[in-house]
Enzyme design. Structure first.
Site, PDB file in Angstrom:
ATOM      1  N   LYS A  77       0.863  -1.196   0.000  1.00 34.51           N
ATOM      2  CA  LYS A  77       0.000   0.000   0.000  1.00 34.51           C
ATOM      3  C   LYS A  77       0.884   1.226   0.000  1.00 34.51           C
ATOM      4  O   LYS A  77       1.655   1.471   0.926  1.00 34.51           O
ATOM      5  CB  LYS A  77      -0.931   0.057   1.212  1.00 34.51           C
ATOM      6  CG  LYS A  77      -2.018   1.135   1.039  1.00 34.51           C
ATOM      7  CD  LYS A  77      -2.664   1.571   2.322  1.00 34.51           C
ATOM      8  CE  LYS A  77      -1.934   2.676   3.009  1.00 34.51           C
ATOM      9  NZ  LYS A  77      -1.931   3.980   2.254  1.00 34.51           N
ATOM     10  N   GLY A 100       6.505   3.754   9.313  1.00 31.61           N
ATOM     11  CA  GLY A 100       5.671   4.931   9.495  1.00 31.61           C
ATOM     12  C   GLY A 100       5.734   5.436  10.922  1.00 31.61           C
ATOM     13  O   GLY A 100       6.712   5.191  11.640  1.00 31.61           O
ATOM     14  N   SER A 101       4.688   6.100  11.356  1.00 29.22           N
ATOM     15  CA  SER A 101       4.681   6.720  12.678  1.00 29.22           C
ATOM     16  C   SER A 101       4.493   5.679  13.776  1.00 29.22           C
ATOM     17  O   SER A 101       3.933   4.597  13.563  1.00 29.22           O
ATOM     18  CB  SER A 101       3.558   7.754  12.767  1.00 29.22           C
ATOM     19  OG  SER A 101       2.288   7.121  12.778  1.00 29.22           O
ATOM     20  N   THR A 102       4.946   6.031  14.971  1.00 30.43           N
ATOM     21  CA  THR A 102       4.791   5.140  16.119  1.00 30.43           C
ATOM     22  C   THR A 102       3.322   4.938  16.453  1.00 30.43           C
ATOM     23  O   THR A 102       2.910   3.834  16.828  1.00 30.43           O
ATOM     24  CB  THR A 102       5.541   5.716  17.329  1.00 30.43           C
ATOM     25  OG1 THR A 102       6.942   5.793  17.014  1.00 30.43           O
ATOM     26  CG2 THR A 102       5.368   4.836  18.563  1.00 30.43           C
ATOM     27  N   GLU A 123       8.485  13.540  18.297  1.00 30.69           N
ATOM     28  CA  GLU A 123       8.982  13.580  16.926  1.00 30.69           C
ATOM     29  C   GLU A 123       8.194  14.619  16.138  1.00 30.69           C
ATOM     30  O   GLU A 123       6.987  14.477  15.940  1.00 30.69           O
ATOM     31  CB  GLU A 123       8.874  12.214  16.258  1.00 30.69           C
ATOM     32  CG  GLU A 123       9.480  12.202  14.862  1.00 30.69           C
ATOM     33  CD  GLU A 123       9.408  10.844  14.192  1.00 30.69           C
ATOM     34  OE1 GLU A 123      10.401  10.440  13.564  1.00 30.69           O
ATOM     35  OE2 GLU A 123       8.348  10.192  14.303  1.00 30.69           O
ATOM     36  N   GLU A 130       9.084  -0.316  11.650  1.00 29.83           N
ATOM     37  CA  GLU A 130      10.119   0.713  11.673  1.00 29.83           C
ATOM     38  C   GLU A 130       9.398   2.042  11.865  1.00 29.83           C
ATOM     39  O   GLU A 130       8.683   2.489  10.973  1.00 29.83           O
ATOM     40  CB  GLU A 130      10.944   0.696  10.384  1.00 29.83           C
ATOM     41  CG  GLU A 130      11.767  -0.568  10.202  1.00 29.83           C
ATOM     42  CD  GLU A 130      12.772  -0.799  11.315  1.00 29.83           C
ATOM     43  OE1 GLU A 130      13.100   0.160  12.058  1.00 29.83           O
ATOM     44  OE2 GLU A 130      13.228  -1.943  11.474  1.00 29.83           O
ATOM     45  N   CYS A 142      13.066   9.700   9.989  1.00 30.73           N
ATOM     46  CA  CYS A 142      13.038   9.105  11.328  1.00 30.73           C
ATOM     47  C   CYS A 142      14.406   9.117  11.989  1.00 30.73           C
ATOM     48  O   CYS A 142      14.519   9.059  13.216  1.00 30.73           O
ATOM     49  CB  CYS A 142      12.497   7.673  11.256  1.00 30.73           C
ATOM     50  SG  CYS A 142      13.382   6.606  10.104  1.00 30.73           S
ATOM     51  N   VAL A 157       0.634   4.918  14.450  1.00 30.78           N
ATOM     52  CA  VAL A 157       0.030   3.939  13.539  1.00 30.78           C
ATOM     53  C   VAL A 157       0.664   2.572  13.736  1.00 30.78           C
ATOM     54  O   VAL A 157      -0.004   1.536  13.627  1.00 30.78           O
ATOM     55  CB  VAL A 157       0.161   4.409  12.083  1.00 30.78           C
ATOM     56  CG1 VAL A 157      -0.419   3.370  11.124  1.00 30.78           C
ATOM     57  CG2 VAL A 157      -0.550   5.753  11.887  1.00 30.78           C
ATOM     58  N   GLY A 158       1.958   2.549  14.053  1.00 32.39           N
ATOM     59  CA  GLY A 158       2.630   1.282  14.295  1.00 32.39           C
ATOM     60  C   GLY A 158       1.978   0.484  15.412  1.00 32.39           C
ATOM     61  O   GLY A 158       1.924  -0.752  15.359  1.00 32.39           O
TER      62      GLY A 158
END
Length: 487
Positions: free
Chosen positions: A177, A229-231, A388, A251, A286, A233-234
């Site tokens: 995606k 991606g972002s933490t 961040e 990551e 990042c 969403v992770g």
């Protein structure tokens, strides 16, 4: 570039198609705030077709000789090389990243990465385990199946190439995606891949995370997740993987520290620190060295020289060869970065060294441009030092000695990368052992990573086995153990 780029379709089972209901997502040029194209807004139905196509293709792809899989990846790499300039310009237009400093190197780096994993494909090997003369015991690494991957917008093509190369080299098939803000370069790469791969081996869908991304995470035929991606969403990805007990690699974010001591204050160090801040990617990285720790004895002098170095960066049109630094990806991120700058300005002890809120008139006001912004005398409990930002904002913290600098550098929820500039072997060795980061740089920018070696961090920056390098073989395959009794 103000002209509109032709609309793109998704790659599903070797064919190019739109969303079943015809819905589209507009793609914007952040440097001009103009629409440059549209891509399909995929939902659960489109993702289901892509995953089922990948599952069907896996049955034959897993039987292809590893050397042949590698050869196909190398052909794709050659095709990427031939189109690298066009791809680089496409990346610059949709991401706002400067062509010379970021987008062109990204396009070339994606080709190199595909070529590297093409060579690594035949190195996926097992082991023979000596259990005795009458028992043959060995392990073999086998592909997992359908991999579901989600990539961000800051380096879309090279991160997409990484997911493609690692998955396919190991014998898996992939549903990727693309980020809705930067899908065009990825779709161009998919077009080149489709010229060499069997139908269904690679499928690329476009859409929003809460629609296409969620459908991919919940699909029962996906056997592994890879997310960059972002933490925030992770955490959702990790939860979805836990619900289905599916291996996952995350990551995520970072707040990387860089420590500079009085024995390492040359112009080369100033240049390295400036590079580490990743302002030439608008801080949208990042691994950006967004926290700078300066020993108190060099604080003012080093900061002054750093300011002079950063002031030389040319901000403007990403397609201009003279441009060093481009635009923030979209209005949402632009407003977010501006919010952090306001927060920093509101701190009574903060000293704004350079930058600040973006201009409201003039050429830079035409796009989502934010100038290099540096705050000094920052305290580590301020938001600009702890969260961040993903923008061109750096916090400079005064340190009285090495022990204090290390303690504050480690006082963060993130642990991706960290750097120190020193000629002291004692401090360098101690920092390598005691820095709470997955990647440690000594006299190198914190952003100086390479695809030949493992990439990843600790704490809230990463989860799961490392990606990149030979380590990727461990996560993109599963181990099968075999016993045979002789006689």
């Amino acid at each position: 570039m103000n002209t509109r780029i032709s609309n793109s379709l998704m790659l599903v089972d070797g064919k190019w198609e739109g969303a079943a209901d015809g819905r589209l997502i507009e793609v914007q040029n952040p440097a001009k705030r103009t629409i440059i194209g549209e891509v399909p807004r995929a939902g659960a139905a489109e993702v289901d077709r892509a995953v089922r196509a990948a599952a069907k293709a896996f049955e034959s792809w897993k039987l292809v000789q590893p050397r042949e899989r590698g050869r196909l990846l190398m052909k794709i790499a050659d095709a990427m090389d031939a189109e690298s300039e066009a791809i680089g310009r496409l990346i610059a237009t949709e991401t706002g990243n400067a062509l010379r400093t970021q987008s062109r190197p990204e396009a070339k780096g994606a080709a190199d990465l595909l070529r590297y994993f093409g060579g690594l494909a035949s190195e996926v090997k097992g082991e023979t385990v000596p259990l005795g003369e009458h028992v043959l015991s060995y392990t073999r690494r086998e592909p997992i199946g359908v991999v579901g991957a989600i990539i961000p917008w800051n380096s879309p093509v090279v991160l997409g190439a990484m997911k493609i190369a690692m998955s396919l080299a190991a014998g898996n098939t992939l549903v990727l995606k693309a980020a809705e803000d930067a899908p065009l370069g990825v779709l161009k790469m998919a077009e080149l891949c489709a010229q060499h791969l069997p139908a269904g081996v690679l499928n690329v869908v476009t859409g929003y995370g809460e629609e296409a991304g969620a459908a991919l995470l919940q699909h029962p035929l996906v056997r592994k997740f890879s997310f960059t991606g972002s933490t925030e969403v992770g955490k959702l990805v990790m939860h979805a993987a836990a619900d289905r007990i599916v291996p996952v690699s995350l990551e995520l974010g970072g707040k990387s520290p860089c420590i500079v001591f009085p024995d390492a204050t040359s112009d080369a160090v100033v240049d390295g620190v400036a590079t580490a801040m990743r302002f030439t990617r608008q801080g949208q990285s990042c691994t950006a060295g967004s926290r700078l720790f300066l020993h108190r004895s060099i604080f003012d002098d080093f900061l002054s020289r750093l300011k002079d170095r950063l002031a030389k960066l040319k901000i403007g049109d990403p397609l201009d060869e003279a441009t060093d630094m481009g635009a923030i990806i979209n209005k949402k991120q632009f407003d977010r970065v501006c919010g952090y700058i306001r927060d920093g300005l509101a701190q009574k002890d903060a000293r704004l060294v350079m930058g600040g809120l973006p201009p409201k008139e003039g050429p830079l006001a035409e796009g989502f441009f934010v100038e290099p912004t540096v705050f000094a005398e920052v305290k580590n409990d301020w938001r600009i030092a702890r969260e961040e930002i993903f923008g061109p904002v750096a916090s400079v913290i005064r340190a009285k000695d090495y022990d204090e600098a290390l303690a504050i550098a480690n006082d963060t929820e993130f642990g991706l990368s960290a750097g120190i500039c020193t000629t002291s072997l004692k401090h360098a060795s101690h920092f390598r052992r005691n820095s709470e980061a997955g990647m440690v740089m000594v006299n190198l920018p914190t952003a100086g990573v390479d695809y030949h070696v493992p990439f990843g961090g600790r704490k809230a920056s990463s989860y799961g086995p490392r990606e990149q390098g030979a380590y990727a073989r461990e996560f993109y395959t599963t181990v099968k153990t075999s016993y045979t009794l002789a006689g």
